[in-house]
Design a protein around this motif. Sequence first.
Motif, PDB file in Angstrom:
ATOM      1  N   ALA A 145      -8.300   2.580   5.743  1.00  0.00           N
ATOM      2  CA  ALA A 145      -8.685   1.359   6.571  1.00  0.00           C
ATOM      3  C   ALA A 145      -9.163   0.264   6.146  1.00  0.00           C
ATOM      4  O   ALA A 145      -8.564  -0.942   6.612  1.00  0.00           O
ATOM      5  CB  ALA A 145      -9.595   1.961   7.837  1.00  0.00           C
ATOM      6  N   THR A 146      -9.942   0.848   5.032  1.00  0.00           N
ATOM      7  CA  THR A 146     -10.370  -0.849   4.264  1.00  0.00           C
ATOM      8  C   THR A 146      -9.026  -1.686   3.665  1.00  0.00           C
ATOM      9  O   THR A 146      -9.363  -2.663   3.613  1.00  0.00           O
ATOM     10  CB  THR A 146     -11.662  -0.445   3.199  1.00  0.00           C
ATOM     11  N   ASP A 147      -8.530  -0.816   3.040  1.00  0.00           N
ATOM     12  CA  ASP A 147      -7.387  -1.336   2.317  1.00  0.00           C
ATOM     13  C   ASP A 147      -6.282  -1.885   3.043  1.00  0.00           C
ATOM     14  O   ASP A 147      -5.806  -3.292   2.863  1.00  0.00           O
ATOM     15  CB  ASP A 147      -6.392  -0.262   1.296  1.00  0.00           C
ATOM     16  N   ILE A 148      -6.108  -1.345   4.362  1.00  0.00           N
ATOM     17  CA  ILE A 148      -5.011  -1.946   5.223  1.00  0.00           C
ATOM     18  C   ILE A 148      -5.780  -3.444   5.839  1.00  0.00           C
ATOM     19  O   ILE A 148      -5.022  -4.222   5.938  1.00  0.00           O
ATOM     20  CB  ILE A 148      -4.746  -1.039   6.413  1.00  0.00           C
ATOM     21  N   ALA A 149      -6.942  -3.260   6.264  1.00  0.00           N
ATOM     22  CA  ALA A 149      -7.581  -4.404   6.693  1.00  0.00           C
ATOM     23  C   ALA A 149      -7.605  -5.555   5.693  1.00  0.00           C
ATOM     24  O   ALA A 149      -7.248  -6.883   6.019  1.00  0.00           O
ATOM     25  CB  ALA A 149      -8.942  -4.240   7.123  1.00  0.00           C
TER      26      ALA A 149
ATOM     27  N   LEU B  64       0.807  -1.123  -0.011  1.00  0.00           N
ATOM     28  CA  LEU B  64       0.020   0.024   0.082  1.00  0.00           C
ATOM     29  C   LEU B  64       0.855   1.177  -0.104  1.00  0.00           C
ATOM     30  O   LEU B  64       0.337   2.365  -0.222  1.00  0.00           O
ATOM     31  CB  LEU B  64      -0.990  -0.018   1.224  1.00  0.00           C
ATOM     32  N   ASP B  65       2.324   1.144   0.163  1.00  0.00           N
ATOM     33  CA  ASP B  65       3.252   2.163   0.220  1.00  0.00           C
ATOM     34  C   ASP B  65       3.079   3.055   1.132  1.00  0.00           C
ATOM     35  O   ASP B  65       2.568   4.317   0.835  1.00  0.00           O
ATOM     36  CB  ASP B  65       3.011   3.132  -1.177  1.00  0.00           C
ATOM     37  N   LEU B  66       2.688   2.379   2.465  1.00  0.00           N
ATOM     38  CA  LEU B  66       2.433   3.454   3.667  1.00  0.00           C
ATOM     39  C   LEU B  66       3.635   3.952   4.122  1.00  0.00           C
ATOM     40  O   LEU B  66       4.667   3.247   4.044  1.00  0.00           O
ATOM     41  CB  LEU B  66       1.845   2.419   4.583  1.00  0.00           C
ATOM     42  N   SER B  67       3.739   5.043   4.757  1.00  0.00           N
ATOM     43  CA  SER B  67       4.812   5.660   5.192  1.00  0.00           C
ATOM     44  C   SER B  67       4.843   5.380   6.832  1.00  0.00           C
ATOM     45  O   SER B  67       4.780   6.451   7.614  1.00  0.00           O
ATOM     46  CB  SER B  67       4.872   7.354   5.005  1.00  0.00           C
TER      47      SER B  67
END
Length: 513
Positions: free
Chosen positions: A125-129, A89-92
């Motif tokens: 939040a949906t993508d992370i879950a 997801l390319d989260l920082s």
Amino acid sequence: MTRNPYLALFRHFWYVVVAGALIGAIGGWGLSQLATREYTSTTSLYFSLSAGVTGNDINQGSTYTQNQMLSFAQLATAPVVLQPVIDSLDLSVTPAALAKQIAVTTPQNTVVLQLDVTDTSAKQATDIANAAAASLRAQVEDIAPKNAQGNGTVTTRIIEPAVEPVGPSAPNERLNILIGLVVGILIAAGGLLLWEAMSTRVDSEEKTAAVSGAPSLGTIRRRRGATQGLAMVGDTRSSSAEDFRQLRANLEFVAVDVSSPVFVLTSSILGEGKSTVATNLAIALSEGGRRVLLIDADLRRPAIARYTGLVPETGLSTILAGRVSLADAVQPWGDGSLTVLTAGRIPPNPSELLSSRAMSALIAEARTMYDVIVIDTPPLAAVADAASLVPESDATVVVVDRTAVRRSQLVHTVDAIRRAGGSVAGTVLNKARGKRPGNAYYYYQLDEDAKPGPEAPAAGPRRPSGAAPAAVPPRSAPAAAAAPAAEPAAPASEAGDEPADDTPSTAPQVAQK
């Protein structure tokens, strides 16, 4: 029945509690608006053991899987699961920071694992879950024991994919408003209780009885909006007039065995309304036809002559100076049942006059001529004049102004009366607020509406200054005839309010003879 003082406090200051509740609720709503919106998305996974074909094998596999659910829950927030999520997801964020956004729950005796992911973005939040569920599924199947064919023995299925939430999960606006409401009520109530605990005012019957150690003989309520004047004269069917009649009824039990009782009325400080209470009480006592003598023994700031409109020059000080007799100094008022002895001219030595033998002789003579004697005296916190009359009386009544008197002042007054050899027969709470319980107020108002028309206030005759004082027959003689009508008395202050006399009197002084 004695009222609970705290319930009475909240009943009177209910608006403070309501304001506190409103402020708290608005504060809770405001904090909810300022708080950052957070969204929670949920997904669920089901774990099962793929090995085994018999019922016993399946049962053992289910037990094994349940025992492993705690391990799977810990694995869900491990870096080995979350790092692929961050990369995809390319989260920082770091895996540790992402783990704080994930809540893992495993219902007891089940093989279901639930992931709740919270984020400031509903979509993220949906993508992370969904990504975390997929990563956990891959890791479980990878590290689970393998069978003889090299396949994983634990099968993971996503039974409830995460969907984008329609609303924020935090802040909970309704809960915050409710909490603010409760906190506001508690703060307002606590503030009232603290204020009540720190207040030194004697503003209720309960406090008056507790401080003085004497029973309450009556409560005189304010006459808001009423025409100025004595309540027992111009407004005889009002609720205030009934208060004085109730005081009369209670006071009759104080000296029930005394043939001609002497009641001394005093107060703690100036302006408590003792002269007004004494005058109205004397009028109420005279309503039954008994001969009542009202004596103004306040030789420093006399007020009864002003209330009744009688001649003030000849009075108590004149008698004590030996210039006139009691029969020559008294003045009939009203229908003849009430007789008034004004204070007379202001003497230079009021304390000496009131404590003299002449004063004792005057009271003894008055007992033989009248059925009841009411004496208005100066406040005890200012001067000690009233203390000398306490031993001569059958009952000492202390008037307490709800709006002005402090506990220390009332304690000083009670102590002064006891040091003089007397005791407080009772107290009268003046300028009280509120209404009588039940339908009494409605009854009084209905009685007022039923009157055929406005009644002119009854006043005693105002004798010209040059006229000779009227004589009063002894007790054995029949009652005096009703006095002729005369001009109305000068308006007095509102019932229960005694005007402050701050300027010294310029009347000629009378020396003690």
